[in-house]
Design an enzyme around this catalytic site. Structure first.
Site, short mmCIF file in Angstrom:
data_model
loop_
_atom_site.label_atom_id
_atom_site.label_comp_id
_atom_site.label_asym_id
_atom_site.label_seq_id
_atom_site.Cartn_x
_atom_site.Cartn_y
_atom_site.Cartn_z
N GLU A 134 0.80 -1.16 -0.17
CA GLU A 134 -0.08 -0.07 0.06
C GLU A 134 0.84 1.27 -0.11
O GLU A 134 0.36 2.25 -0.12
CB GLU A 134 -0.86 -0.17 1.24
N GLU A 172 7.22 -21.82 8.34
CA GLU A 172 7.73 -21.19 9.19
C GLU A 172 8.51 -21.80 10.33
O GLU A 172 9.11 -20.65 10.92
CB GLU A 172 6.53 -20.44 9.98
#
Length: 275
Positions: free
Chosen positions: A84, A115
């Site tokens: 963004e 992960e």
């Protein structure tokens, strides 16, 4: 073997029980009651956020970048914040970068065991030629994600500024970061579902970090996004109104200036030069 999850605030038992017996209204009100506590947890972190931002700004003025790393919800939030920044502040793609365990395919679908790899984050960062002007922020609600711990550890060894956003106190992730941010939001409404309060807290902190950095870099004038990308009709109209209000000129003239110069900043500056 126990992983010690019972010691984490984010894994502690919800304040609510028998959720399946609640009405829709009760569920919504109780979720909302829990969500109301999140901004207060973030407020306690403002000195930590300030310390990190104060270190980031001079590095970015010298050409540095921000990197976010995380897994699951935490990784996705970093990618959202990074993606963004270009349309909002007109900065180049690659100035703020979000990387998540498992790669881009993990944005939509979980990648098994991604992960748990302590070495992969640094390999991912190396592809961007991360250097001493850059900042690495690890995002992990639990504060123990191996992907994030390993990435921060290697970054710090290589002289890179490190920060983190976690939701438990005294975590392994925070121990590897020079500037940890610990937003301890407590138990989730659904026990252990850190996409809820913890995710909200991380999103709030990310908003604060990136927005304050961009303002410090001069990417906002007054309170306006003068460098925003004109990628749709709504943003063109918003930009037109900014120019109208700033220069006190008619809509049609402001619209023409915006399209001619390509940004609110350039339109205003060039208009003022010619007058």
């Amino acid at each position: 073997m126990s992983l010690g999850l019972e010691k984490l605030a984010t894994e502690s038992t919800s304040h609510y029980d028998n959720l399946e017996n609640m009405s829709v209204r009760q569920l919504l009100e109780n979720i909302n009651n829990e969500d109301k506590t999140v901004p207060y947890a973030v407020e306690k972190c403002i000195p930590q956020i300030e310390a990190l931002v104060s270190q980031i700004v001079p590095r970015m003025k010298a050409g540095g970048r921000i990197f976010y790393i995380g897994a699951g919800t935490s990784g996705r939030l970093g990618i959202v914040d990074a993606s963004e920044c270009p349309p909002t502040f007109g900065v180049p793609h690659g100035m703020v970068v979000g990387i998540m365990a498992g790669g881009d395919k993990a944005i939509r679908k979980a990648v098994e065991n991604a992960e748990d790899d302590t070495e992969q984050a640094w390999k991912d960062l190396a592809e961007y030629e991360i250097n001493e002007l850059d900042t690495l922020i690890g995002i992990a609600a639990s504060g123990r994600t191996p992907y994030v711990v390993g990435g921060l550890k290697e970054a710090r060894k290589n002289g890179i500024l490190t920060g983190c956003i976690v939701c438990n106190a005294g975590s392994a992730v925070a121990a590897e970061a020079e500037y940890p941010i610990e937003a301890v939001v407590g138990p989730e409404f659904v026990t252990g579902s850190t996409r809820m309060k913890a995710g909200t807290a991380q999103k709030l902190v990310l908003n604060m970090v990136s927005t304050s950095v961009m303002i410090q870099l001069g990417r906002v004038r007054g309170n306006k996004m003068v460098d925003m990308q004109l990628s749709n009709l709504k943003l063109i109209e918003r930009g037109t109104r900014m120019i109208m209000n700033e220069l006190q000129i008619p809509h049609e003239e402001a619209h023409t200036l915006l399209l001619q110069y390509g940004s609110v900043r350039n339109a205003i500056d060039n208009y003022q030069v010619t007058k």
